[in-house]
Design a protein around this motif. Structure first.
Motif: not given
Length: 760
Positions: A99-112
């Motif tokens: 949950e905390r990590l989700s705020y730091t992700l870039n677009k490619r990370d989010k896609h993964f």
């Protein structure tokens, strides 16, 4: 496919800063595999930036994944996570703090992670998080297997899943393929056994860390995307990578991935487009339980049956669901639908379109091209060169079906398809008229459904027997499926209602004329069995004269005016009011169902005059109220019904035309000014009013009951008592299902006592 669609180096070895980059291996393997087992050490954001380019393609292939990774709990990682909010790069993923990590992700990370979440939601991934048993060091294995269901490959090497390792470091990766001989197969099996031991918890050097939070988080808190949306995201990432600062050879590999993604998107869109046009039940919840039960009963009865279903419970949907089940089983749909009116031809067409049924031919006077459309179906049946059976629906009125030329056209479509075509007879009692009944022997369609709230024809045992036989119910007193109005109301498929009967007295002048006719009718009446004899012209004319007196009763219009005035005073509007005006053109107390064709005793001038009088009363109460007559010959019927449903048209005055099948769900107030002894008419009319609507909580029905004051010593008293008892059947049926049953009894008790009758 892994063997044929991937270009492999001769050495089956990948190394950074060469033509055969390790990142190319992962991208191409993901795009061509259906299963992926991965066991690794570091699990970093940088690596996922690269793996994102093949992940959605892997999902599209039906891919299933198993993954063993380290738990990342070092103080350096915690610091990195907290610093990431300030824009610093995040080197490793802490999968225990998604949950905390989700705020730091870039677009490619989010896609993964969205791809990961898709696999988790669809039970196509299993993740094991491990740590060393002694608490020191890390599980630093870097290996795994890919499979496409035919071939299998294994990989192992020095490559960490980090951007530095995959692109910049001098790292290498060895690949073994099962088509390269026993040695490679042995190495693949070794990697697989090592993975399986760890995955099953049989490796004593590592222990599992609880990973249940992964599923809970991705299922509840991450955005749920469809497969096409994931592929589109991946396509966008690949296109943006063309401008990124990565080696040209990696860009070329990603271009191959892009082509696969584009093909997958095209296929999904074609499938979705086909699904959009494919026949289906109109509502996501599917058929109601009783509608599905009707299908099961029909199927058990050799696909023949009579459905006796209360008006408003979805007879149309129920029968079309049977046609849909045929389509799901056989891959085609073919039906001939018979209906009593032109309005119902259009309504059935609309309902068929809701199911995505196409190729609909309307055989009626409104469609001038029906003959050529029917000929096209015949040609298609005779010279069908495609592998798929053609589908079509023909909707015809009973009047058209009764004509010799049209009947021959319909029956001769093709003798080869009698077992494939479903005959649906709406308001099936109409099929019992002599002109149609005599044709039943020529109808060879095996699949048959008859629909009606009241399948039985009044005073017509012969017609009832033949209809039961034709629809496969001749060996039982029951129908194939029954759904009563009481059951429909109790289960909420029809709305509840209040019923208010009103006693109407004849004026002295009307009563005098009525008694003269009654004395003449008494001469025909059989007092032993309380009935009139068979058809007689003089008798019919006397009954018609008597009925006209009842229908034209001046006090009816006075009471009608009072009802509307009270409603208007309470509501300030007459919106959604339906008025049944007496048609007065046949004696429905005698042989009502034996006169299905045009009436020789009808008097259109009389009927038109009567409906004009009632329409005028509506306008006298509120000159601004919009009111429209709905009678035979009325044009733009569908528009009138649409305007009534929307409230643009506030009051409908009708003669008989709203008896069968016509849908008026928004009607809230109904006034029955027509005295009918035909059970079908009042059952159908009540059903019109009880259709449910989201803004309608209860219907109100007012019923005008004419009761002549006959002397107890009059010669015609017994006859009048019998005729009144017949009319009170309607009152009883209305009252028993209403919310205010006691009111009907109290209102009628004086006349019931006088004639020594009981309402219940």
């Amino acid at each position: 496919m892994l063997k044929t669609d991937v270009t492999w180096p001769e050495s089956f070895r990948y190394q950074t800063n060469t033509e055969w980059e390790p990142v190319g291996f992962f991208s191409e393997a993901l795009c061509n595999a259906t299963s992926f087992d991965l066991m690794l050490g570091f699990f970093s954001s940088s690596a996922i930036n690269i793996l994102s380019y093949g992940f959605a393609s892997f999902i599209y292939n039906g891919g299933k994944m198993r993954m063993i990774i380290n738990d990342i709990l070092s103080s350096d990682d915690v610091t990195a996570i907290s610093m990431a909010h300030d824009g610093n790069n995040l080197p490793f993923f802490d999968l225990k703090n998604l949950e905390r990590l989700s705020y730091t992700l870039n677009k490619r990370d989010k896609h993964f992670f969205e791809c990961l979440a898709w696999l988790i939601r669809n039970d196509r991934i299993e993740i094991k998080i491990v740590r060393m048993v002694n608490g020191s060091g890390i599980a630093h294995t870097k290996c795994g297997t890919f499979s496409d269901g035919i071939n299998k490959i294994g990989f192992e090497g020095s490559v960490n899943f980090s951007l530095t390792a995959l692109i910049h470091n001098k790292e290498s990766l060895n690949v073994n393929c099962d088509w390269n001989g026993p040695a490679d197969v042995g190495r693949i099996n070794g990697i697989q056994k090592s993975f399986d031991r760890a995955f099953k918890g049989e490796d004593n050097d590592v222990e599992f860390v609880d990973a249940s939070h992964l599923k809970g988080y991705t299922t509840v808190k991450t955005k749920s995307k469809g497969l096409e949306e994931l592929l589109n995201d991946e396509l966008e990432l690949i296109e943006s990578a063309a401008e990124a600062n990565i080696p040209d050879n990696i860009k070329r590999i990603l271009q191959k991935t892009k082509s696969k993604v584009e093909r997958a998107i095209d296929k999904i869109r074609n499938i979705e487009k086909a699904k959009e046009n494919e026949p289906r039940f109109p509502y996501p919840a599917g058929p109601r339980p009783y509608q599905q039960q009707a299908f099961e009963n029909w199927k058990k009865n050799k696909q023949k049956g009579l459905f006796a279903m209360a008006t408003g419970t979805g007879k149309t949907m129920t029968s079309l669901n049977c046609l849909l089940e045929i389509y799901k089983s056989k891959g085609y749909y073919r039906a001939i639908i018979l209906v009593p009116t032109l309005t119902l031809v259009d309504q059935w067409e609309d309902e068929c379109k809701k199911f995505n049924f196409g190729h609909i031919v309307k055989v009626c006077s409104k469609n001038k091209s029906w003959k050529s459309e029917l000929d096209a179906i015949k040609f298609q049946e005779e010279f069908n060169y495609s592998e798929q059976d053609p589908s079509y629906i023909i909707i015809a009125t009973y009047a058209s079906f009764a004509r010799d030329s049209i009947f021959k056209d319909l029956i001769s479509i093709s003798s080869k398809i009698n077992k494939k075509l479903l005959l649906i007879a709406d308001e099936v009692h109409n099929m019992g008229s002599p002109r149609i009944l005599n044709r039943l022997e020529g109808v060879k369609y095996v699949r048959r459904i008859g629909l009606s709230a009241t399948p039985e024809r009044q005073f017509d045992d012969r017609g009832n027997k033949q209809l039961r036989k034709f629809f496969g119910c001749d060996n039982s007193e029951n129908y194939t499926f029954e759904f009563s109005m009481r059951e429909a109301i109790d289960k909420g498929y029809l709305c509840r209602y209040n019923y208010y009967p009103h006693l109407v007295r004849l004026t002295d002048e009307e009563m005098s004329e009525y008694m003269k006719i009654s004395l003449q009718l008494a001469k025909f009446y059989n007092f032993d069995n309380d009935s009139f004899p068979g058809s007689d012209d003089i008798l019919m004319r006397l009954l018609l004269k008597r009925k006209r007196i009842v229908h034209k009763a001046a006090n009816k219009q006075l009471i009608f005016n009072e009802i509307l005035q009270e409603w208007y005073n309470e509501r300030g509007s007459l919106k959604y009011t339906l008025v049944y005006v007496p048609e007065g053109n046949k004696p429905d107390s005698f042989g009502a169902d034996l006169y299905d064709e045009a009436e020789s005793l009808s008097d259109d001038d009389y009927s038109d005059s009567l409906i004009d009088q009632y329409t005028s009363i509506v306008q006298s109460i509120s000159p601004t109220t919009t009111v429209k007559k709905f009678v035979s010959g009325t044009g733009d019927r569908n528009q009138i019904l649409d305007d009534f449903a929307s409230g643009k048209l506030e009051v409908l005055t009708s003669m008989k035309c709203l008896d069968e099948g016509v849908d008026v769900p928004r009607s809230e107030l109904a006034v029955f000014c027509a005295s009918t002894g035909n059970p079908r008419q009042f059952i159908q009319r009540r059903g019109r009013i009880l259709r449910t609507h989201k803004d309608k909580h209860r219907a109100i029905i007012h019923d005008l009951v004419v009761v002549p004051e006959i002397s107890l010593v009059a010669d015609s008293y017994k006859m009048e008592r019998s005729l009144l008892a017949s009319e009170l059947k309607r009152v009883r049926d209305f009252a028993l299902l209403s919310e205010n049953t006691d009111f009907a009894y109290e209102e009628l008790s004086p006349i019931l006592d006088y004639f020594n009758l009981s309402l219940f």
